[in-house]
Every structure is written in C-alpha cells, then in structure tokens.
Write an enzyme that holds these catalytic residues in place. Structure first.
Site, PDB file in Angstrom:
ATOM      1  N   ASP A   1       0.854  -1.190   0.000  1.00 50.64           N
ATOM      2  CA  ASP A   1       0.000   0.000   0.000  1.00 50.64           C
ATOM      3  C   ASP A   1       0.887   1.237   0.000  1.00 50.64           C
ATOM      4  O   ASP A   1       2.119   1.132  -0.081  1.00 50.64           O
ATOM      5  CB  ASP A   1      -0.977  -0.029   1.197  1.00 50.64           C
ATOM      6  CG  ASP A   1      -2.305   0.612   0.839  1.00 50.64           C
ATOM      7  OD1 ASP A   1      -2.305   1.801   0.481  1.00 50.64           O
ATOM      8  OD2 ASP A   1      -3.352  -0.069   0.901  1.00 50.64           O
TER       9      ASP A   1
ATOM     10  N   HIS B   1      -2.758   3.276  -4.319  1.00 47.55           N
ATOM     11  CA  HIS B   1      -2.251   2.611  -3.112  1.00 47.55           C
ATOM     12  C   HIS B   1      -0.875   1.997  -3.355  1.00 47.55           C
ATOM     13  O   HIS B   1      -0.587   0.884  -2.897  1.00 47.55           O
ATOM     14  CB  HIS B   1      -3.236   1.530  -2.636  1.00 47.55           C
ATOM     15  CG  HIS B   1      -4.495   2.096  -2.047  1.00 47.55           C
ATOM     16  ND1 HIS B   1      -4.530   2.693  -0.812  1.00 47.55           N
ATOM     17  CD2 HIS B   1      -5.759   2.168  -2.518  1.00 47.55           C
ATOM     18  CE1 HIS B   1      -5.759   3.103  -0.539  1.00 47.55           C
ATOM     19  NE2 HIS B   1      -6.532   2.812  -1.571  1.00 47.55           N
TER      20      HIS B   1
ATOM     21  N   GLU C   1      -9.879   2.837  -5.263  1.00 46.44           N
ATOM     22  CA  GLU C   1      -9.543   4.194  -4.852  1.00 46.44           C
ATOM     23  C   GLU C   1      -8.392   4.773  -5.684  1.00 46.44           C
ATOM     24  O   GLU C   1      -7.284   4.986  -5.194  1.00 46.44           O
ATOM     25  CB  GLU C   1      -9.209   4.204  -3.355  1.00 46.44           C
ATOM     26  CG  GLU C   1     -10.411   3.767  -2.529  1.00 46.44           C
ATOM     27  CD  GLU C   1     -10.156   3.706  -1.025  1.00 46.44           C
ATOM     28  OE1 GLU C   1     -11.057   4.082  -0.269  1.00 46.44           O
ATOM     29  OE2 GLU C   1      -9.064   3.264  -0.612  1.00 46.44           O
TER      30      GLU C   1
ATOM     31  N   TYR D   1     -16.720  -4.536   7.751  1.00 47.66           N
ATOM     32  CA  TYR D   1     -15.393  -3.942   7.965  1.00 47.66           C
ATOM     33  C   TYR D   1     -15.127  -3.937   9.470  1.00 47.66           C
ATOM     34  O   TYR D   1     -15.710  -3.158  10.221  1.00 47.66           O
ATOM     35  CB  TYR D   1     -15.331  -2.529   7.365  1.00 47.66           C
ATOM     36  CG  TYR D   1     -14.877  -2.523   5.929  1.00 47.66           C
ATOM     37  CD1 TYR D   1     -15.362  -3.470   5.026  1.00 47.66           C
ATOM     38  CD2 TYR D   1     -13.949  -1.591   5.460  1.00 47.66           C
ATOM     39  CE1 TYR D   1     -14.933  -3.483   3.707  1.00 47.66           C
ATOM     40  CE2 TYR D   1     -13.517  -1.599   4.146  1.00 47.66           C
ATOM     41  CZ  TYR D   1     -14.016  -2.548   3.275  1.00 47.66           C
ATOM     42  OH  TYR D   1     -13.588  -2.567   1.967  1.00 47.66           O
TER      43      TYR D   1
HETATM   44  C1  ACM Z   1     -11.117  -0.934   0.211  1.00 49.70           C
HETATM   45  O1  ACM Z   1     -11.633  -0.914   1.335  1.00 49.70           O
HETATM   46  N1  ACM Z   1     -10.485   0.142  -0.251  1.00 49.70           N
HETATM   47  C2  ACM Z   1     -11.165  -2.104  -0.632  1.00 49.70           C
END
Ligand code: ACM
Length: 465
Positions: free
Chosen positions: A136, A207, A269, A341
C-alpha cells in the site's frame, strides 16, 4: 460436558444419541464422494469416532468440531480438554466456498508469527481464505528479489498518523517490516495444512506509493517518501509500458510463492484515474489469465471499461456492484463496508478505542446476509469476506480487539444456512462456550459489555461515519 449445542459455527444437522465416548480414541477417517466439498459426517459412539468426508478440508473441519466438543482446554497449546465426547451424528458443510478475512499487513506490519497465529484463528472458525493485503502507500511487505529496493526502501516509513486523517500530527516513530520469500512460502504451507488459502494482494495502480518511493520511475515524476498519512493518496503509478512490465515481473514472483488460483490486484480508490489506468489494470488481468490465474479486483474496476476476462469482484463499497458483477458474468465475494469492515467501531461506548467508520455491532455483523436482494442467481457468488484494515490497529492486541468476537459471528454467517441463524441463540452460545475457547487461545477480544480499561485509547481521535 460441552455438547453439540456449543458448536460454532453452528452445524447443519446434529442428531444426538445417548451415552458418551471416552477421549482419546482412534479416529477412523473414510473418504466418500457422498460428502459435499469441505463437508463431513462425524459419528461419535461410546467406543468409536468416524469421519466421512470427500476431501482434506472436510476432515479438518470434522476434527475442529471434535476439538470444540472437548471444551476450551482443547484450545490450549498443551491440551487439557475434557475426556468425554457426547454421542451422536453431525452432518455438516459450508454455505459458501469463500469464507474469507482480509488482513492488512501494509498499514501496520504484523510479524510472521502473528500472521501464523491469525491463520490458526481463522481455521478454528472454519474460515478458509486469508486475503493478505501486502502492499500500500504506507508499506511494501513482500520481498521481490529482482527489485530489492521495494523492501529496502518501501517497507519502512518515518512515522505514522495516529487517529484522525486530517491533522498534521505524526508519531515520529519509524515503522516497518516485510516477509521474505521463505517467510511467505511458510505462511502459505502452514495455512494449507489448515485448509486456508492465502490470496495475496498487490494493490495497483493506486495505493502504490511505497513502490514509487522505492523506484521513482514508476510514479508521476517527482520523488516521494513512503506515506506517513492514512487516506487516499493521489500519487498513482504511471502508465508507461515499462511500469506495466515491472508489475508483470512482480506478479510473476507473487505467482511463484502463492499457488492460489485467485490473485488480488487491488484497483480500488484511484483518484483522477484515466483511461490509461484502466488499460494498466486490464494488462495485469490479462497477464494473470495468461499464467492460468484469475484476478481478484475491488469493485471500482467495473467502472474502467470492459475487462478482458471474467474476474472476481470484491464488492466493498456496497452490495450493488456485486449484483451487477454477477449479472455481467463475473464471480463475486461480498465484503460491503456497511456490514463487515471489522476496523469500524463496535459500539458507541465512550471508551471505544479510536472509533472510526460505520457502527458495526456484534449483532449487526451476525445479521449480515451475503446474498443481496436482486442477486439474479448465486452461481457467481463465491462467498463473503470480513475485512481487517489496520490504519488504527497498530498491534496484534488491537487486531484481536477489532476482530473478535465479531469474526466469530461472521464465521457463522459464512458457514451456516441462513435459516439456522438466530442471534438470541447465538449470543448465549458465544458467551458460555466460545469466549472461553478464545480465552484459552489467548485472544484479547472485546468483552461483550465494552472494552477493558487497557483496551481504550483516550485522547486518540477517531473518524466516525
Ligand atoms: C477498500 O476498502 N479500499 C477495498
């Protein structure tokens, strides 16, 4: 005596019989095509234990069931489990073939020993995929011998943001670490012995700032440091052919380490993404396909134009992408941030440490239904995955706190038929039978009524949604 009512995840069918069996006893294992993939039939009589299964995973899960029946002592490294088992027959198989958990080792590195322990915890819950987020903006964690600077430079950062994302504060404490090729091979083999597939993720074309810090020619031009902020970096990989070649070589090394048929390439993202970024992602999808593997991509890739081959979509921004992807012929893993999450806050308790994201209580996670409304059919639905992102989880103790017991609830979502799930029955089963197992394993889970004082993080601001 711990009986069948203690099992977690709850099995498909149990027929108790009178009597008990004195443990240890020889376990007879019979291979039988009558059992579904990963399924098993476990018969305990006063003087025998027999497992019928069609594969190694089925045998492994039958043995996990036996372990649970022996009580919490069976979860200690030096087993002190009870010496009697209840008699009866358990017939069991999973609802989904992908019962996953993502662990982000890029934002906060976890040692190899900690990853192996996490594998043990997944396996004890009959979860079978560890999606390992290896790269990342804040760190590159996989040794690629051909490109040594990825780990020499990319695996360390000068400090970290603590808590909220919009302040200038940094802790001033260097952070780093990476896994050698041998470490990763060991993790893969250890996981395989426990019926867990390690699905690696190398995140492109966003990322990726740690890679750009190591090799500036991969990026937009100027030099960058490994990022010390959380959030979404706007420094993307460039779309030169040489950069695509670099990542083809990186993925070739990844394929040598990880036998998983599915390999994560991120794709999430990507602010200001251009057509060329879509092209970049398609090149890597194509490359994986040419090597006989399939790409796991976050749902943003559905917006970058036609993909050259069916891929596996991680539907994380919601459920719609998953529905759409199945209609479009892709496979799907449901992992919507609105439900699963586990870095997100567990309660509105005043002592909740670094409360970020959506409120996901234990009950919310248990209530999650992976087949969303509108899913045309479930043939493309591989299963579901919880996600443990670690911006705010800077120790294994914080990972334990965020993951458990919500991951125990999630395990039942992923394994047990929806019709057998009932939170009012689950909660006492968890409290009386399963939390003692986690205690025996040394898991520092969140107590049901709120954090221990030492689990709070007073003064560290969160970021609620
Ligand atoms: C993510 O939570 N950006 C996959």
């Amino acid at each position: 005596m711990f009986g069948f009512e203690s099992l977690l995840p709850r099995p498909v069918e149990v027929v108790p019989a009178p009597g008990s069996c004195v443990w240890p006893v020889d376990v007879v294992v019979r291979r039988s095509t009558e059992q579904p993939a990963e399924g098993y039939r476990l018969e305990i009589t006063p003087d025998s234990v027999t497992i019928d299964c069609s594969d190694d995973a089925g045998e492994f899960y039958a043995r996990q069931t036996l372990r649970q029946l022996r009580g919490p002592g069976a979860f200690r490294t030096v087993s002190s489990g009870q010496s009697t088992l209840p008699c009866g027959v358990v017939t069991d198989y999973p609802r989904f073939s992908w019962r996953g958990c993502l662990l982000d080792v890029a934002r906060n590195f976890r040692t190899k020993a900690e990853v192996l322990r996490f594998v043990d915890l997944l396996a004890a819950h009959k979860l079978n995929v560890l999606n390992l987020h290896l790269t990342d903006d804040q760190g590159w964690r996989i040794e690629i011998p051909r490109f040594p600077r990825l780990t020499e430079v990319g695996s360390w950062r000068t400090g970290s943001m603590v808590g909220r994302h919009d302040g200038p504060e940094r802790d001033g404490r260097p952070h780093g670490g990476f896994y050698t090729v041998d470490d990763l091979r060991e993790i893969v083999a250890y996981a395989a012995e426990r019926a867990v597939t390690v699905v690696p993720e190398i995140d492109i074309p966003g990322h990726a700032r740690a890679a750009i810090a190591a090799y500036p020619e991969l990026g937009p031009g100027e030099p960058y440091e490994v990022w010390t902020s959380w959030g979404i970096s706007t420094s993307l990989l460039n779309t030169e052919e040489s950069t695509v070649d670099f990542f083809r070589a990186v993925f070739d090394q990844v394929l040598e380490i990880f036998p998983s048929p599915i390999i994560g390439l991120g794709g999430d993202e990507v602010p200001g993404a251009t057509e060329k970024h879509g092209w970049f992602v398609r090149q890597i999808v194509e490359h994986l396909h040419s090597r006989g593997r399939k790409a796991l991509c976050w749902d943003e890739v559905l917006e970058i134009g036609e993909l050259p081959h069916p891929v596996v979509i991680g539907s994380w921004r919601g459920e719609e992408a998953g529905v759409w992807a199945v209609k479009d012929g892709h496979q799907v893993v449901m992992c919507p941030e609105q439900y699963v999450y586990l870095d997100h806050r567990q309660s509105d308790h005043p002592g909740e440490p670094i409360p970020v994201g959506y409120l996901h209580t234990l009950e919310d996670v248990y209530a999650y239904e992976p087949v969303p409304e509108g899913m045309p059919d479930t043939t493309g639905l591989l299963g579901t995955q919880a996600q443990v992102w670690t911006e705010h989880l800077d120790s294994v103790r914080r990972v334990d706190y965020a993951s458990f017991p919500r991951l125990s609830a999630f395990a039942e979502v992923a394994w047990t038929p929806a019709a057998l799930r009932d939170y009012t029955e689950f909660l006492p089963r968890l409290r009386e039978h399963h939390l003692p197992r986690l205690d025996a394993l040394g898991v520092e889970y969140r107590p049901l009524d709120g954090p221990h004082p030492w689990q709070t993080r007073p003064g560290v601001p969160g970021r609620k949604r």
